[in-house]
Design an enzyme around this catalytic site. Structure first.
Site, PDB file in Angstrom:
ATOM      1  N   ILE A  40       0.839  -1.361   0.271  1.00 26.92           N
ATOM      2  CA  ILE A  40      -0.113   0.074   0.560  1.00 26.92           C
ATOM      3  C   ILE A  40       0.669   1.130  -0.441  1.00 26.92           C
ATOM      4  O   ILE A  40       0.443   2.516  -0.370  1.00 26.92           O
ATOM      5  CB  ILE A  40      -1.243  -0.111   1.491  1.00 26.92           C
ATOM      6  CG1 ILE A  40      -1.781  -1.277   1.340  1.00 26.92           C
ATOM      7  CG2 ILE A  40      -2.047   1.303   1.244  1.00 26.92           C
ATOM      8  CD1 ILE A  40      -2.212  -1.571   2.360  1.00 26.92           C
ATOM      9  N   GLU A  41       2.105   1.252   1.062  1.00 22.85           N
ATOM     10  CA  GLU A  41       3.106   2.470   0.843  1.00 22.85           C
ATOM     11  C   GLU A  41       2.947   2.754  -0.737  1.00 22.85           C
ATOM     12  O   GLU A  41       3.401   4.036  -0.444  1.00 22.85           O
ATOM     13  CB  GLU A  41       3.513   2.082   2.177  1.00 22.85           C
ATOM     14  CG  GLU A  41       3.382   1.888   3.393  1.00 22.85           C
ATOM     15  CD  GLU A  41       2.884   3.705   4.087  1.00 22.85           C
ATOM     16  OE1 GLU A  41       3.338   4.308   2.845  1.00 22.85           O
ATOM     17  OE2 GLU A  41       2.179   3.585   4.228  1.00 22.85           O
ATOM     18  N   SER A  42       3.845   0.824  -1.481  1.00 24.89           N
ATOM     19  CA  SER A  42       5.095   2.329  -2.119  1.00 24.89           C
ATOM     20  C   SER A  42       5.306   1.029  -3.346  1.00 24.89           C
ATOM     21  O   SER A  42       5.701   0.899  -3.917  1.00 24.89           O
ATOM     22  CB  SER A  42       6.667   1.968  -1.186  1.00 24.89           C
ATOM     23  OG  SER A  42       6.577   0.577  -1.401  1.00 24.89           O
ATOM     24  N   TYR A 145      -7.309   2.645   4.281  1.00 29.10           N
ATOM     25  CA  TYR A 145      -6.184   2.106   4.008  1.00 29.10           C
ATOM     26  C   TYR A 145      -6.157   0.794   4.813  1.00 29.10           C
ATOM     27  O   TYR A 145      -5.242   0.015   4.256  1.00 29.10           O
ATOM     28  CB  TYR A 145      -5.804   2.889   5.578  1.00 29.10           C
ATOM     29  CG  TYR A 145      -3.851   2.573   5.337  1.00 29.10           C
ATOM     30  CD1 TYR A 145      -3.015   3.081   4.319  1.00 29.10           C
ATOM     31  CD2 TYR A 145      -2.964   2.224   6.551  1.00 29.10           C
ATOM     32  CE1 TYR A 145      -1.279   2.776   5.042  1.00 29.10           C
ATOM     33  CE2 TYR A 145      -2.178   1.974   6.658  1.00 29.10           C
ATOM     34  CZ  TYR A 145      -0.759   2.552   5.852  1.00 29.10           C
ATOM     35  OH  TYR A 145       0.362   2.379   6.458  1.00 29.10           O
TER      36      TYR A 145
END
Length: 258
Positions: A40-42, A145
């Site tokens: 999700i982040e990167s 998220y």
């Protein structure tokens, strides 16, 4: 579901790092789903860099990176280093969980910021409202998220309906580290390990220059099956200089062009 090729790319990238991340999570007794957070982040891109100046697979901003002892200098950025950033991210997530006693609020804090979540919780408490994740007012990105994390977990549990092929990841370390270093060109290091430069950088994304400085770099990371060949090829070079780059100090009145 609409982007199986994109998902496949993320899963393929993750194969380099997941064994290490899962092993570190299991050592600490944390929820294994946290290993999916870099998706999700990167998208598991170690060179990912956001508008907020967040960097690496765990997307640390400079200030939080410093707080968790991630060195950032001209030569090297530990926010991108796979080993150091994973340690820091799990330290941070553990601290956030201890703060809230709730993984959903810990994850919301990781995404939105711990002070923002604290304020949102305090506001709901003052209004005698529920203070769980689903009850807080927060930005859309933070609202999505945990659903994103759950969606990835669901896809990985049953990938076939989504057109994703999840080949097994061997239950053994993908990479090993070398800590006794000499200054060396990045391209030469990759050549000594007999691997493409792009693959070398994917395991060593913390290096910011074409030279690896032993004095500021804690390690080189190599595929576990390349360590012996790297040492053999390095021994053949003997004491020969491993650096082809030189630092030039400009004299007064010299221009960059000249």
């Amino acid at each position: 579901a609409a982007s199986p090729e994109y998902l496949q790319r993320i899963f393929d990238r993750s194969r380099l790092y997941l064994y290490h991340i899962v092993e570190e999570i299991e050592k600490r007794g944390l929820p294994t789903e946290l290993a999916l957070l870099p998706m999700i982040e990167s998208a598991f891109n170690p060179m990912a860099y956001s508008r907020a100046h967040a960097s690496g697979i765990w997307q640390f901003i400079p200030g939080t990176g410093k707080r968790f002892e991630l060195e950032q200098n001209w030569w090297y950025d530990a926010r991108r280093d796979i080993v150091d950033s994973t340690t820091a991210a799990l330290d941070y997530l553990t601290a956030l969980y201890e703060m809230h006693g709730d993984w959903h609020l810990a994850l919301a804090s990781y995404n939105w910021g711990e002070n923002a979540v604290k304020k949102a919780v305090a506001k709901n408490r003052a209004a005698k409202k529920k203070t769980d994740y689903a009850s807080l007012r927060m930005p859309r990105e933070t609202q999505h998220y945990i659903p994103k994390l759950q969606a990835l977990k669901n896809i990985i549990a049953d990938p076939a309906p989504f057109g994703v092929d999840l080949g097994p990841i061997p239950n053994q370390p993908y990479f090993a580290t070398i800590t006794k270093l000499r200054d060396i060109d990045v391209q030469l290091a990759a050549r000594l390990a007999e691997m493409p430069v792009a693959e070398f950088i994917a395991l060593n994304p913390g290096f910011s220059r074409p030279v690896i400085r032993a004095s500021v770099t804690p390690r080189i990371v190599l595929p576990a099956d390349k360590v012996d060949v790297f040492h053999e090829n390095l021994t053949r070079l003997g004491e020969k200089s491993l650096v082809s780059w030189k630092t030039y100090h400009a004299k007064p009145k010299e221009t960059f062009e000249s």
